[in-house]
Design an enzyme around this catalytic site. Structure first.
Site, short mmCIF file in Angstrom:
data_model
loop_
_atom_site.label_atom_id
_atom_site.label_comp_id
_atom_site.label_asym_id
_atom_site.label_seq_id
_atom_site.Cartn_x
_atom_site.Cartn_y
_atom_site.Cartn_z
N VAL A 178 0.83 -1.21 0.00
CA VAL A 178 0.00 0.00 0.00
C VAL A 178 0.87 1.26 0.00
O VAL A 178 0.58 2.22 -0.72
CB VAL A 178 -0.96 -0.01 1.20
CG1 VAL A 178 -1.77 1.29 1.25
CG2 VAL A 178 -1.89 -1.21 1.13
N GLY A 193 -1.63 -15.50 -3.36
CA GLY A 193 -1.28 -14.34 -2.55
C GLY A 193 -2.47 -13.66 -1.90
O GLY A 193 -2.32 -12.58 -1.30
N GLU A 253 -2.63 -15.14 3.75
CA GLU A 253 -1.32 -15.22 4.38
C GLU A 253 -0.97 -16.66 4.71
O GLU A 253 -1.83 -17.55 4.69
CB GLU A 253 -1.32 -14.40 5.68
CG GLU A 253 -1.69 -12.94 5.51
CD GLU A 253 -0.60 -12.13 4.84
OE1 GLU A 253 0.55 -12.61 4.80
OE2 GLU A 253 -0.89 -11.02 4.36
N ASP A 268 -10.42 -10.23 11.07
CA ASP A 268 -10.27 -9.07 10.18
C ASP A 268 -11.63 -8.41 9.92
O ASP A 268 -11.76 -7.18 9.99
CB ASP A 268 -9.62 -9.53 8.87
CG ASP A 268 -9.53 -8.41 7.84
OD1 ASP A 268 -8.58 -7.62 7.93
OD2 ASP A 268 -10.39 -8.35 6.95
N LYS A 277 -13.33 -4.52 10.99
CA LYS A 277 -13.98 -3.60 10.06
C LYS A 277 -15.44 -3.34 10.44
O LYS A 277 -15.93 -2.21 10.33
CB LYS A 277 -13.89 -4.17 8.64
CG LYS A 277 -12.46 -4.30 8.14
CD LYS A 277 -12.39 -5.12 6.85
CE LYS A 277 -10.95 -5.30 6.38
NZ LYS A 277 -10.85 -6.20 5.21
N GLY A 287 -5.64 -4.73 -2.09
CA GLY A 287 -4.78 -4.46 -3.24
C GLY A 287 -4.14 -3.10 -3.11
O GLY A 287 -4.73 -2.16 -2.53
#
Length: 434
Positions: free
Chosen positions: A14, A185, A188, A199, A203, A300
């Protein structure tokens, strides 16, 4: 207007993409910002061959960036909740605004960070922390402020969504689909945060805080992953007219707010049921606007960089604005946040999918129906296929009416104790999202 000077900490996927997009689209960004955006300094231990840093000042000491008097905005892209927290605290103490993509940092420490930022008269912006390039934070904090938000439901982890898509489209097992995600990819080496819902819980609590004007309560989110979902569950859901998606759901109820992350059956006709692969989507239902859907790349480099730069521009536009006239980081002033009760899981009311492995003998269906009835649960649909040749167990799939989680748990415990049932009863919540 004078240029705004930023310090970027972290030069990974990023961070590198943020540098690239700022360089490529500098003129457009400056025009929209009303001033130039200059990368004053980069803090990174390693270079990134995918971006050109030859003209930038780079230091391996990220705290040097937080202490640099020439930096107006610190952009935190290192991740984690240890060093990142100390870095952000240092920047705020030095009177710097902060832009971050760190959902764990905001979900777990946001209350304290927002309070300190308010005292120091600086801003914390975190659009990139949820759903990558999808502008859901700005929508909740600004675009939907005229609404009383009723509920949010989101596919907010691309890895989990990719795995479930592979299982449905290609008939892969969970293990096979996870291996494919890792090879590409998307996952992980240790995929726990993605596949066990942590995760997504980070959020969800951020979105719920903005939607319901409540403090961040990550420790109260009910969290369940997708590792127990089988190919059979995918197939039976399809037979019943549903898709299985891993959702984060925040729902306003009279007694409080539900905050939950878990696999969910959604009717196939719903738009969100057809969001596949690594894409993210968030449904928001407001009393004035109705249901709105936000869809796009949830991860991404450049997609997330898009959100990071949007925050940089928002902060830069308001540099000369009095702190009390800026949009607060929490959406409302911290003193205006409601002490909303988060409902415990046993108080959740929804419908359920149950998959039961039962011995193929007379009376089994009658036993199951009696137990459900005794707990006040109606059976809406049922599937029972013939057992495979040589098998003594037959899969029984039940869709229930809406019921309290506590009642469902009692019924499941009683079903699992039957001599005619073998193994664990698989249960998945069902939502119409209508």
């Amino acid at each position: 207007m004078r240029a705004v000077r930023i310090g970027v900490c972290g030069l990974g996927t990023v961070g590198g993409a943020t540098i690239n997009v700022l360089a490529r689209n500098g003129e457009e960004i400056a025009a929209r910002c009303g001033r130039a955006v200059i990368v004053e300094q980069v803090g990174a231990r390693r270079n990134n061959p995918d971006c050109d840093t030859s003209r930038l000042k780079i230091t391996p000491d990220i705290f040097a960036v937080a202490n640099n008097p020439d930096v107006d905005i610190l952009v935190e892209l290192i991740g984690g909740t240890g060093v990142a927290r100390e870095l952000v605290l240092t920047a705020i103490d030095n009177g710097k605004h902060v832009v971050t993509a760190n959902k764990a940092l905001i979900a777990e420490h946001g209350n304290a960070l927002f309070a300190l930022a308010a005292r120091k008269g600086v801003t914390i912006a975190y659009e990139a922390a949820v759903a990558g390039g999808v502008p859901i934070i700005k929508s909740l904090r600004e675009g939907l402020v005229g609404n009383r938000v009723q509920w949010i439901a989101g596919i907010i982890n691309g890895t989990g969504n990719y795995i479930l898509t592979e299982m449905r489209e290609k008939g892969r097992s969970f293990t096979e689909a996870l291996g494919q995600a890792q090879a590409l990819g998307y996952a992980e080496a240790d995929p726990t945060f993605d596949v066990e819902g942590i995760d997504a819980a980070h959020k969800l609590v951020i979105m719920a805080s903005l939607a319901f004007a409540m403090p961040l309560t990550f420790d109260k989110v009910y969290t369940e992953g997708i590792s127990r979902i089988s190919r059979e569950d995918i197939r039976y859901a399809d037979e019943l007219g549903y898709r299985i998606k891993h959702l984060g759901i925040a729902r306003r109820r009279g007694q409080g707010v539900e905050l939950r992350v878990h696999p969910t059956l959604i009717p196939q006709r719903r738009l969100i049921a057809n969001v596949d692969g690594v894409m993210n989507a968030v449904l928001v239902s407001g009393d004035a606007v109705g249901s709105t859907l936000y869809y796009g790349a949830g991860a991404g480099g450049e997609a997330t960089a898009s959100a990071v730069i949007a925050d940089i521009v928002d902060v830069a536009r308001a540099l000369e604005v009095r702190p009390d006239q800026r949009v607060p980081a929490a959406g409302v002033a911290l003193t205006a946040q409601a002490g909303t009760r988060v409902l415990p899981p046993e108080e959740v009311v929804t419908s359920y999918y149950l998959r039961i492995s039962a011995y193929d003998k007379p009376g089994v269906m009658s036993e199951l129906a009696t137990i459900c009835s005794d707990w006040g649960i109606s059976i809406e649909a049922l599937i029972q296929h013939e057992p495979e040749e040589g098998e003594r167990l037959v899969p029984v799939v039940i869709l229930t009416s809406r019921a309290r989680e506590a009642s469902l748990c009692g019924a499941v415990a009683q079903i699992q104790a039957l001599d005619t049932v073998e193994g664990e009863v698989v249960r998945i919540r069902v939502e119409s999202l209508g």
